[in-house]
Design a protein around this motif. Structure first.
Motif, PDB file in Angstrom:
ATOM      1  N   CYS A  92       0.821  -1.213   0.000  1.00 50.24           N
ATOM      2  CA  CYS A  92       0.000   0.000   0.000  1.00 50.24           C
ATOM      3  C   CYS A  92       0.851   1.256   0.000  1.00 50.24           C
ATOM      4  N   TRP A 103      -8.235   3.888   0.278  1.00 51.89           N
ATOM      5  CA  TRP A 103      -9.184   2.818   0.020  1.00 51.89           C
ATOM      6  C   TRP A 103     -10.487   3.025   0.777  1.00 51.89           C
ATOM      7  N   ALA A 111     -11.467  -3.775  -1.110  1.00 50.69           N
ATOM      8  CA  ALA A 111     -10.848  -2.465  -0.886  1.00 50.69           C
ATOM      9  C   ALA A 111     -10.759  -1.787  -2.247  1.00 50.69           C
ATOM     10  N   ASN A 158      -9.900   1.531  -4.594  1.00 50.73           N
ATOM     11  CA  ASN A 158      -9.023   2.695  -4.625  1.00 50.73           C
ATOM     12  C   ASN A 158      -9.838   3.952  -4.951  1.00 50.73           C
TER      13      ASN A 158
END
Length: 145
Positions: free
Chosen positions: A44, A51, A105, A107
Motif C-alpha cells: 500500500c 481505500w 478495498a 481505490n
C-alpha cells in the motif's frame, strides 16, 4: 419514514470508477462519510492509494475480469487487481476478521465522480499486522527503531 427495501442505506452512495485508459470499469456502493483508509504495509505504501472497504456484494466489476491482472503478495491472502493495459491498481479482495470478514478495498483515486483529496484518510498499521490497533488520524510509522 421507512426506507424502501431496494434503496441503499442513507449513508451509502453508488459510485462509478475506472482505470486510466478506461478498459476496467466498476460500480461500488460505498459510505464515504467516515473517510477513507490508508495502510503502511509495503504494498500500500508503494501504491499510495486511499481505500474504501465494502462488502463484496456492494462491488460490481463492469468489465470482463480478463481485462485485469492480479497480484498476491507472498504470505498474504489479499488479491490485488490492476488494468492489464495501463497498470492502474483499482481494487483488492481480502478477508480479515478485524474488518468483518470478506471485503473489497476500492481505490478512491479511481472513482470517476470524486476528488479523493476531499475524503479524510484514516491510517492502518498493516506493515506490523496491527489490525487490532484500529485506525488513527495520523500515519503509523513505516519503520520502528
Amino acid at each position: 419514514m421507512a426506507q424502501h427495501a431496494d434503496a441503499p442505506p442513507a449513508d451509502k452512495k453508488k459510485h462509478t470508477g475506472s482505470c486510466h485508459c478506461g478498459k476496467v470499469r466498476f460500480e461500488v456502493l460505498a459510505d464515504l462519510s467516515g473517510g477513507g483508509n490508508r495502510c503502511n504495509c509495503t504494498l500500500c505504501t508503494k501504491l499510495n492509494g486511499t481505500w474504501v472497504y465494502t462488502a463484496p456484494a456492494e462491488f460490481t466489476l463492469l468489465s470482463d475480469e480478463d481485462t485485469c491482472s492480479t497480484y498476491a503478495q507472498p504470505g498474504r491472502a489479499a488479491k490485488r487487481y490492476f488494468c492489464k493495459a495501463c497498470g492502474v491498481h483499482l481494487f483488492g479482495r481480502d478477508h480479515l476478521e478485524e474488518l468483518g470478514g470478506d471485503f473489497v478495498a476500492v481505490n478512491l483515486n479511481c472513482f470517476d465522480d470524486l476528488d479523493p483529496s476531499t475524503v479524510t484518510p484514516h491510517h492502518w498499521d498493516g506493515r506490523h499486522d496491527n489490525w487490532e490497533g484500529g485506525t488513527r488520524d495520523t500515519p503509523w510509522p513505516i519503520f520502528t527503531t
